[in-house]
Scaffold this active site. Structure first.
Site, PDB file in Angstrom:
ATOM      1  N   ALA C  46       0.827  -1.203   0.000  1.00 58.99           N
ATOM      2  CA  ALA C  46       0.000   0.000   0.000  1.00 58.99           C
ATOM      3  C   ALA C  46       0.866   1.259   0.000  1.00 58.99           C
ATOM      4  CB  ALA C  46      -0.942  -0.006   1.196  1.00 58.99           C
ATOM      5  N   ARG C 339     -10.509 -20.347   6.283  1.00 59.58           N
ATOM      6  CA  ARG C 339      -9.454 -20.344   7.300  1.00 59.58           C
ATOM      7  C   ARG C 339      -9.995 -20.367   8.730  1.00 59.58           C
ATOM      8  NH1 ARG C 339      -5.470 -15.777   4.573  1.00 59.58           N
ATOM      9  NH2 ARG C 339      -4.735 -17.122   2.910  1.00 59.58           N
ATOM     10  N   HIS C 410      -2.342 -14.244  11.825  1.00 59.63           N
ATOM     11  CA  HIS C 410      -1.774 -14.014  10.504  1.00 59.63           C
ATOM     12  C   HIS C 410      -2.055 -12.621   9.969  1.00 59.63           C
ATOM     13  CE1 HIS C 410      -0.465 -14.780   6.501  1.00 59.63           C
ATOM     14  NE2 HIS C 410      -1.656 -14.718   5.969  1.00 59.63           N
TER      15      HIS C 410
END
Lengths: 251, 247, 648
Positions: C46, C339, C410
């Site tokens: 970004a 997930r 994560h």
């Protein structure tokens, strides 16, 4: 299962770029062989901090072998003896009980020591700024599939592009040459049609910057390739030579 | 164009091009030497042929310049490279397994070759070409190459020095040959190993060629067809040389 | 500051909002762009893409990073790929479908308009990256290849071996390098932002610490952009890099930017398990392994115990004694459930006493069956590099014995609240990439993080920031000796001096590990009211412990890695508190947030749309006070909310 070893560390300590450095010896007991090499250094630093001493400064970040931040010269090899491994992927099970491990910073005029084992690798950024890009403006790109690229070329470009910019090549080179790094970028872009447009300009600019920054001359020993954690091939150096000479002869 | 030879790759190009020249010369020299294996008279004829004529001299001059460039640039590059290494050296150095020893010791090997070259020039070139130029007198005449071979190589220290020289040459060539191709950019993933193999073959053939002559004369088994030490042969050789020379 | 939240979503049909916005937003003319300075903090996907693009446009950009080079930002470690709605595979993909999958994957907790825009610009990202020379995988015909990823029915993921993040970041880094050469971007490496400077209610600069000299430096800009990533390292052990931190986010939060949905933390199911106390980080194994690996634990507790004690190995357990719990519980999706579902199922088995590894905190991921079906060569072709990586770390050969995996923190979906223009609640302060909260709702799909980071940086922020800057062209550059800079610098120096003066007994890492334990234990995969209340109390104690007993050696005005860590830890402690408060408030289960009180009879997440269909925006109220909660309602105009079902 959780084996432990005792080791002796000889660690290079140096206050700053202009100051004289020396080796300091530390003994570490009961180091789990499951630890990574950097976790072993974390342990050393915890012990130093507990004794109110200054911890050993070393660069590290992702600890999964991709950011290129870690940079230790371990027992005569950048990133240690194992091939295709960065320091952060090296584990203590690769060392023997009672072993003496010598840890040095990258030693190259292009990478002055900042503190202890941390060196300044901004030279590589400067080389990239000299021409390691395609001059396209965001928003100006054509459709991604408008330009078919043969798979073998794309694959070879990918292999060249896998360079993590850690500096092990120049650190391993007895000539302090950065050719593998430069050639990896030049190759990646020379292999792809979108990079061909500026190929000649890029090769000249990046080599000129590399020379200006005081890196040495490549004598094709291949130590860079052997020590490169990503196994970037010196065939890229041949391509850089070709691109550069072609560009210069055209002038 | 101007800056090409100031760049690192340009300087390496000089090493490479002068190297190619020397590689070709060595092959030629080796072939020439092999003549002495068979016949002293033929060898002497070759010596006479390559005596003092303008193309041989021109060739020698170019060769000398090639050597000079190769040597001078070797030193320039080495000095730069040592500087690039920084002031502190590694305390522990361990050569990676797949790095050729020769590649990291080219300057040392080159220096041995240079010393050998001095010996060689004093032994042979001085007597066989230089003497002819300045018309100096020696034990044998400038065109009596085979006699000079026998004379020097039958001395053990000289023969051993030549063998050392040839061994150094083998290592130097085994790296130099493919390195020069790499430097001019004539290499890729596929040819990398091929050129390395070719380099070993080339170095082996050239060095064996030289070594055979040295050993053969050291043990006095050459030339195989006529004995260069016999008076008759010497006479014959002189005649041959006269016949072949372009005077 | 108002108490109502204005997300500035443009009017009109979903598919036309972004086009309309761009058609009507204000722009800055080229001559004026040169007069405007923009600070971009961070050089990840970004940050680097934003800095490069703003530079290309002609703005004066100041770009900061903590590493020695912009190329080392942790975006580099992303393995799998990047999504885009190109439909190159002709499998029925479209912008709408990518939008829908992302909304659904996020458990209906994201803004429709933002997500639609993300899906729209996803195609431009691929074009841009290819033009930069990113060597994406290709087919023999020379066109781009795709792979499939969790949570989608189409193949829309572009990839560059297992190093997609690296290649995309190097692409952005190359554009950034180009702009540095052109002089539009000034790069400041090894600088860490320590505070935001606000002048007359607008963000006007930052205070940074030079990590080499320890000097405190001031920088002015007309606008400030934060792209500093997520706060996963609050948990100490995560897949984040060692240097990844949430400090910039915390600093702007303290200055008035809202922190949104902090409790949405993604826990990745396939990480290499923890081996011991000294462990510094967790390594992720690509999610793609679940395509061919089967996940199991022993059916019998005594087998699990024997394995833990080292008396048995996985290969001693016959097939009939193996519990393939994902296949058992979710017959339709099996090992390929999203997930969050896979992670919770692993935790459930381990909590029940069936876990393996010495710690009991691991499950098996077995390739025996894939090898039987496909042969070892095919498996090597697909996963060779991952198997090598596993063997390096674990010293076990996954071709012979099953891998062991365990979930790990994560990615953080939560972050600084931003409106449609990516502007925070502080005028002139923007937030992009993982650092903001915007597009992933309560759960992020694989290969969407790279997409969002680059979308923000290349295609969204460079437009929207002009809408703000258009009326700033008259504002002259404010000298950095303004009183606001003095005050901010003084606050930073005071904080550092305070930390240096404690001279306590605990190392920074030891306190961070303790924080991590609390977070993982009580604010991890399964959260309860009781646990969270408990955690809040413990976090207050940790904070006290830090501020009274931490030991930092060395000097403040020098390179001091322990001080760097201490400053970050002080922010992590506050972040942890915020996560826990938000988790306590959100009495439902959705995506990465699972409250054990709110689950279906089968143990699945129970979302409560009637009560919690809002973005929780937390507003800072002072050092020792709990923050205030503001709610941004989430209206679903264009999609129908459904319960996620991976069983049938």
């Amino acid at each position: 299962m959780d084996k432990t070893i005792n080791i002796t560390l000889k660690v290079w300590r140096q206050k700053g770029p202009k100051e004289k450095g020396h080796f300091e010896t530390y003994n570490l007991q009961n180091i789990s062989t499951n630890m990574s090499f950097l976790e072993m250094l974390d342990t050393l630093n915890e012990q130093l901090v507990a004794k109110h001493e200054e911890p050993v400064v070393f660069d590290h970040d992702c600890r999964e072998g991709i950011c290129g931040m870690c940079s230790l010269y371990i027992n005569g090899h950048p990133h240690g003896r194992d091939s295709h491994t960065t320091t952060c992927q090296l584990h203590m099970r690769r060392f023997k009980d009672g072993e003496t491990i010598t840890i040095e910073p990258w030693r190259s005029a292009g990478f002055p020591v900042v503190r202890d084992l941390m060196v300044d690798r901004s030279a590589y950024d400067k080389i990239m700024q000299a021409g390691g890009y395609t001059s396209i403006r965001c928003g100006a790109a054509q459709d991604a599939n408008a330009l078919p690229i043969p798979k073998p070329d794309a694959d070879e470009a990918m292999d060249a592009a896998s360079c993590i910019g850690c500096g092990a090549c120049a650190a391993a080179c007895k000539n302090g040459s950065a050719m593998l790094f430069v050639s990896a970028k030049v190759s990646q872009l020379a292999l792809l049609p979108q990079g061909r447009v500026e190929a000649a300009r890029r090769a000249k600019a990046m080599v000129a910057k590399m020379d200006e920054l005081g890196f040495g001359n490549c004598t094709n020993t291949g130590a860079c390739e052997a020590e490169c954690p990503k196994g970037v091939s010196i065939a890229n150096i041949a391509r850089l030579n070709r691109e550069y000479l072609k560009a210069k002869l055209k002038d | 164009m101007s800056s090409i030879f100031q760049s690192s790759i340009g300087k390496k190009l000089i090493m490479s091009v002068s190297g190619i020249f020397l590689v070709l010369f060595l092959l030629f020299h080796m072939c020439m030497n092999l003549v002495a294996v068979f016949s002293a008279s033929a060898y002497n004829a070759v010596c006479a042929f390559l005596g003092t004529n303008w193309y041989a001299l021109a060739g020698t001059a170019v060769l000398a310049f090639g050597f000079l460039f190769h040597i001078v640039y070797a030193f320039i590059l080495t000095v730069q490279n040592r500087k690039a290494r920084g002031n502190d050296r590694y305390a522990v150095v361990d050569k990676p397994a797949n790095v050729e020893w020769a590649s990291q010791n080219m300057l040392v090997l080159g220096a041995i070759i240079l010393i050998g070259l001095g010996l060689h020039l004093a032994n042979f070139w001085y007597h066989m070409m230089f003497a002819e130029l300045v018309e100096a007198e020696g034990q044998y005449g400038p065109t009596e190459g085979a006699q000079w071979l026998s004379y020097y190589l039958s001395k053990w220290p000289v023969a051993i020095a030549y063998i050392v020289w040839i061994v150094a040459l083998w290592f130097h060539l085994s790296h130099g040959f493919w390195s020069m191709l790499q430097t001019i950019g004539w290499n890729n993933l596929v040819w990398l190993d091929r050129w390395k193999t070719a380099a070993k073959w080339y170095a082996t053939i050239v060095c064996l060629g030289f070594a055979i002559v040295v050993l053969g004369f050291a043990f006095e088994v050459f030339p195989l067809l006529d004995n260069c030490c016999s008076e008759a042969a010497a006479e014959c050789a002189t005649k041959c040389a006269d016949a072949c020379s372009c005077k | 500051m108002a108490n109502t939240i204005d997300s500035k979503i443009p009017q009109g049909p979903l598919a036309e909002k972004w086009t309309n916005y761009k058609a009507h937003q204000r722009l800055v003319n080229p001559a004026n762009k040169r007069k405007l300075d923009i600070i971009v903090v961070g050089t990840g996907l970004a940050g680097a893409s934003a800095a490069a693009t703003l530079g290309e446009m002609g703005f004066n950009v100041l770009n900061f990073c903590i590493q020695d080079s912009p190329r080392r930002a942790h975006s580099i470690a992303a393995q799998g790929g990047i999504n885009a709605a190109k439909n190159y595979q002709n499998d029925g993909d479209s912008v709408y479908r990518l939008f829908y999958d992302t909304i659904k994957g996020g458990d209906y907790r994201a803004r429709e308009a933002n997500v639609y825009r993300l899906a729209e610009v996803s195609n431009n990202i691929i074009d841009q990256c290819v033009a930069q020379g990113v060597p994406f995988a290709r087919e023999y015909g020379g066109l781009l290849a795709n792979r499939s990823f969790g949570g989608a029915q189409v193949s829309r993921t572009f990839y560059a071996k297992g190093q997609t993040g690296q290649q995309l970041l190097l692409g952005a880094y190359s554009s950034l390098s180009k702009e540095i050469k052109n002089g539009t971007v000034k790069l400041f490496t090894r600088r860490e932002m320590l505070d935001l400077v606000i002048i007359d209610g607008r963000a006007r600069g930052i205070i940074v610490r030079n990590l080499i000299t320890g000097a405190i430096e001031r920088y002015f800009a007309h606008a400030v952009v934060i792209g500093t990533g997520g706060y996963g390292n609050t948990y100490f052990l995560s897949t984040n890099a060692m240097g990844s931190n949430g400090s910039a986010a915390m600093q702007i939060y303290r200055k008035g930017a809202y922190f949104a949905n902090p409790c949405y933390c993604q826990i990745h199911p396939t990480c290499i398990p923890v081996h011991g106390d000294i462990q510094s980080k967790l390594t992720l194994m690509s999610e793609s392994l679940r395509n061919d690996g089967r996940i199991w634990v022993p059916k019998k507790k005594e087998d699990a115990e024997a394995i833990r004690a080292g008396k048995k190995t996985a290969n001693d357990i016959p097939d009939e004694d193996r519990d393939f719990y994902l296949e058992r519980r979710y017959p339709a999706f099996g090992n390929l459930v999203p997930r969050d579902v896979a992670s919770r199922a692993a935790k459930e088995r381990c909590d029940a006493g069936f876990g393996v590894n010495e710690t009991g905190l691991a499950v098996f991921l077995d390739f025996k069956y894939a090898i039987q079906r496909l042969g070892e060569d095919r498996v090597r072709e697909r996963y060779g590099n991952l198997f090598e990586m596993y063997e390096k770390i674990m010293a076990q050969n996954p071709y012979k014995t099953p891998m062991m995996i365990f979930p790990a923190i994560h990615y953080t979906m939560g972050g600084i609240w931003v409106d449609y223009e990516l502007q925070t609640s502080i005028p002139g302060l923007f937030c992009i990439g993982e650092a903001n909260f915007s597009d992933h709702g309560a759960n992020r799909l694989g290969a969407s993080a790279l997409m969002q980071g680059l979308a923000d940086g290349y295609f969204v922020l460079p437009y929207t920031i002009q809408n703000y800057l258009a009326d700033q062209i008259q504002v002259p550059r404010i000298p950095t000796d303004a009183p606001e800079f003095d005050a901010a610098e003084k606050a930073v120096k005071d904080k550092i001096a305070k930390i240096m003066s404690i001279q306590g007994k605990r190392s920074v890492d030891s306190i961070h590990k303790e924080l991590g334990h609390i977070m993982w234990e009580y604010v991890g995969m399964g959260r309860t009211k009781e646990g969270l209340t408990n955690a809040l109390a413990k976090l207050k104690e940790i904070k006290k412990e830090f501020w009274s007993n931490v030991y930092v050696p060395g000097k403040a005005d020098d390179l001091n890695t322990e001080l760097e860590k201490a400053l970050r830890l002080s922010d992590f402690i506050d972040t942890g508190y915020l996560i826990a408060i938000d988790a306590l408030n959100r009495e439902e289960s959705c995506g990465g947030h699972f409250r054990e009180e709110y689950q279906t009879q089968d143990g699945e997440a129970l979302r409560r749309d009637d009560l919690y269909s809002y973005v929780s925006c937390w507003r800072y109220q002072g050092e020792d006070q709990d923050p205030e909660l503001l709610k941004e309602p989430l209206d679903y105009e264009f999609t129908e909310r459904k319960t996620r079902n991976y069983k049938e």
